[in-house]
Design a protein around this motif. Sequence first.
Motif, mmCIF file in Angstrom:
data_model
loop_
_atom_site.group_PDB
_atom_site.id
_atom_site.type_symbol
_atom_site.label_atom_id
_atom_site.label_comp_id
_atom_site.label_asym_id
_atom_site.label_seq_id
_atom_site.Cartn_x
_atom_site.Cartn_y
_atom_site.Cartn_z
ATOM 1 N N PRO A 259 11.227 9.989 -8.564
ATOM 2 C CA PRO A 259 9.898 10.568 -8.325
ATOM 3 C C PRO A 259 9.908 11.571 -7.182
ATOM 4 O O PRO A 259 10.607 11.396 -6.181
ATOM 5 C CB PRO A 259 9.047 9.349 -7.979
ATOM 6 C CG PRO A 259 10.013 8.325 -7.478
ATOM 7 C CD PRO A 259 11.277 8.552 -8.269
ATOM 8 N N VAL A 260 9.121 12.627 -7.350
ATOM 9 C CA VAL A 260 8.972 13.633 -6.297
ATOM 10 C C VAL A 260 7.523 13.742 -5.831
ATOM 11 O O VAL A 260 7.243 14.371 -4.815
ATOM 12 C CB VAL A 260 9.464 15.020 -6.768
ATOM 13 C CG1 VAL A 260 10.948 14.987 -7.077
ATOM 14 C CG2 VAL A 260 8.682 15.487 -7.990
ATOM 15 N N CYS A 261 6.595 13.141 -6.580
ATOM 16 C CA CYS A 261 5.172 13.185 -6.213
ATOM 17 C C CYS A 261 4.728 11.886 -5.545
ATOM 18 O O CYS A 261 4.259 11.879 -4.413
ATOM 19 C CB CYS A 261 4.312 13.447 -7.453
ATOM 20 S SG CYS A 261 4.610 15.034 -8.252
ATOM 21 N N LEU A 262 4.878 10.782 -6.267
ATOM 22 C CA LEU A 262 4.439 9.478 -5.772
ATOM 23 C C LEU A 262 5.643 8.763 -5.180
ATOM 24 O O LEU A 262 6.468 8.197 -5.887
ATOM 25 C CB LEU A 262 3.824 8.666 -6.917
ATOM 26 C CG LEU A 262 2.829 7.561 -6.564
ATOM 27 C CD1 LEU A 262 2.240 6.928 -7.818
ATOM 28 C CD2 LEU A 262 3.397 6.504 -5.659
ATOM 29 N N LEU A 263 5.719 8.804 -3.841
ATOM 30 C CA LEU A 263 6.892 8.277 -3.144
ATOM 31 C C LEU A 263 6.627 6.898 -2.561
ATOM 32 O O LEU A 263 5.513 6.596 -2.113
ATOM 33 C CB LEU A 263 7.309 9.220 -2.017
ATOM 34 C CG LEU A 263 7.565 10.683 -2.401
ATOM 35 C CD1 LEU A 263 8.025 11.455 -1.174
ATOM 36 C CD2 LEU A 263 8.575 10.790 -3.531
ATOM 37 N N THR A 264 7.655 6.068 -2.547
ATOM 38 C CA THR A 264 7.590 4.758 -1.908
ATOM 39 C C THR A 264 8.046 4.872 -0.464
ATOM 40 O O THR A 264 9.093 5.474 -0.187
ATOM 41 C CB THR A 264 8.490 3.740 -2.636
ATOM 42 O OG1 THR A 264 8.018 3.564 -3.980
ATOM 43 C CG2 THR A 264 8.466 2.390 -1.919
ATOM 44 N N GLY B 17 8.704 -0.886 2.760
ATOM 45 C CA GLY B 17 8.152 -1.848 3.703
ATOM 46 C C GLY B 17 6.735 -1.555 4.139
ATOM 47 O O GLY B 17 6.141 -2.349 4.865
ATOM 48 N N ILE B 18 6.169 -0.414 3.715
ATOM 49 C CA ILE B 18 4.824 -0.038 4.167
ATOM 50 C C ILE B 18 3.887 0.224 2.996
ATOM 51 O O ILE B 18 2.858 -0.416 2.854
ATOM 52 C CB ILE B 18 4.872 1.194 5.089
ATOM 53 C CG1 ILE B 18 5.737 0.892 6.321
ATOM 54 C CG2 ILE B 18 3.471 1.596 5.527
ATOM 55 C CD1 ILE B 18 5.904 2.068 7.255
ATOM 56 N N GLY B 19 4.231 1.190 2.138
ATOM 57 C CA GLY B 19 3.313 1.511 1.056
ATOM 58 C C GLY B 19 3.774 2.715 0.268
ATOM 59 O O GLY B 19 4.957 2.835 -0.073
ATOM 60 N N TYR B 20 2.847 3.681 0.062
ATOM 61 C CA TYR B 20 3.145 4.833 -0.782
ATOM 62 C C TYR B 20 2.585 6.111 -0.154
ATOM 63 O O TYR B 20 1.690 6.064 0.692
ATOM 64 C CB TYR B 20 2.560 4.648 -2.186
ATOM 65 C CG TYR B 20 3.094 3.424 -2.889
ATOM 66 C CD1 TYR B 20 4.327 3.454 -3.531
ATOM 67 C CD2 TYR B 20 2.372 2.230 -2.893
ATOM 68 C CE1 TYR B 20 4.840 2.327 -4.164
ATOM 69 C CE2 TYR B 20 2.872 1.094 -3.514
ATOM 70 C CZ TYR B 20 4.104 1.148 -4.155
ATOM 71 O OH TYR B 20 4.598 0.032 -4.771
ATOM 72 N N LYS B 21 3.112 7.248 -0.626
ATOM 73 C CA LYS B 21 2.669 8.552 -0.129
ATOM 74 C C LYS B 21 2.666 9.548 -1.271
ATOM 75 O O LYS B 21 3.581 9.570 -2.090
ATOM 76 C CB LYS B 21 3.603 9.030 0.980
ATOM 77 C CG LYS B 21 3.236 10.388 1.551
ATOM 78 C CD LYS B 21 4.128 10.781 2.722
ATOM 79 C CE LYS B 21 5.498 11.200 2.283
ATOM 80 N NZ LYS B 21 6.287 11.810 3.397
ATOM 81 N N TRP B 22 1.602 10.386 -1.324
ATOM 82 C CA TRP B 22 1.572 11.480 -2.281
ATOM 83 C C TRP B 22 2.210 12.690 -1.630
ATOM 84 O O TRP B 22 1.725 13.223 -0.630
ATOM 85 C CB TRP B 22 0.139 11.802 -2.696
ATOM 86 C CG TRP B 22 0.083 12.912 -3.727
ATOM 87 C CD1 TRP B 22 -0.175 14.222 -3.495
ATOM 88 C CD2 TRP B 22 0.351 12.784 -5.123
ATOM 89 N NE1 TRP B 22 -0.104 14.924 -4.668
ATOM 90 C CE2 TRP B 22 0.216 14.077 -5.694
ATOM 91 C CE3 TRP B 22 0.676 11.707 -5.954
ATOM 92 C CZ2 TRP B 22 0.402 14.307 -7.048
ATOM 93 C CZ3 TRP B 22 0.854 11.951 -7.303
ATOM 94 C CH2 TRP B 22 0.724 13.233 -7.833
ATOM 95 N N ASN B 23 3.324 13.131 -2.173
ATOM 96 C CA ASN B 23 4.096 14.229 -1.599
ATOM 97 C C ASN B 23 3.544 15.562 -2.109
ATOM 98 O O ASN B 23 3.997 16.087 -3.121
ATOM 99 C CB ASN B 23 5.573 14.059 -1.981
ATOM 100 C CG ASN B 23 6.462 15.136 -1.371
ATOM 101 O OD1 ASN B 23 6.187 15.632 -0.289
ATOM 102 N ND2 ASN B 23 7.507 15.493 -2.091
#
Length: 228
Positions: free
Chosen positions: A211-216, A219-225
Amino acid sequence: MNNILLVEDDLSLIDGLVFSLNKNGFQVEVVRTVKEALVQLSTTQYDLLLLDLTLPDGTGFEICRHVRQALTVPIIFLTASDEEVNVVMALDMGGDDYITKPFKLNELISRINALFRRAKLSATSGKELKSNGIVIKLDENKVMKENRLVELTGSEYRLLCLLMQNPNMILTRTLILDRLWDESGSFVDDNTLSVYVRRLRNKIEDNPQKPVCLLTVRGIGYKWNHQK
């Protein structure tokens, strides 16, 4: 010119921070305690807060908690500890980002600029969210990828909206679960969230395995790149 409140008690760090922020076009006011910060916040409007985690009379958490009762101003925590519990607590209580000491001043400036870009994007998005070739038509509850309709479930749609409304920001799993619960009214647990993320990647990523958009963020959560 954006006005920043720096809450930091380390004199050896303050001068360099102020110089760098001023050089990059920001106006900075400095206070060194929780008490002084609350006084400033009661009389002055700021565009962003930089909060040291450990202060002589308390913590940056206390300031963040007070601010989030009424304001949505972006907050970055400056912390000497990258322990997961502190990071998660900072983000869960309303912090937008954190940076661990010692840090490079250029990295901090980049994070500040990213927050201001995010605020601008949110203010101008109107009825659409656009990022990485994906468009969410908010008034129609539709998602398009390169002019092709993407079929999402209600929970997948809410998750995508939440991520795209907070580009390049780390969202903890707890925060996401709370938001999905609040909006859908149905129970969402940690395992279910993992399923939603996997299914969403299968529908929006060119290569769900990379994935290049929805990143893990482990240990914390997720990020939209957000890239374009």
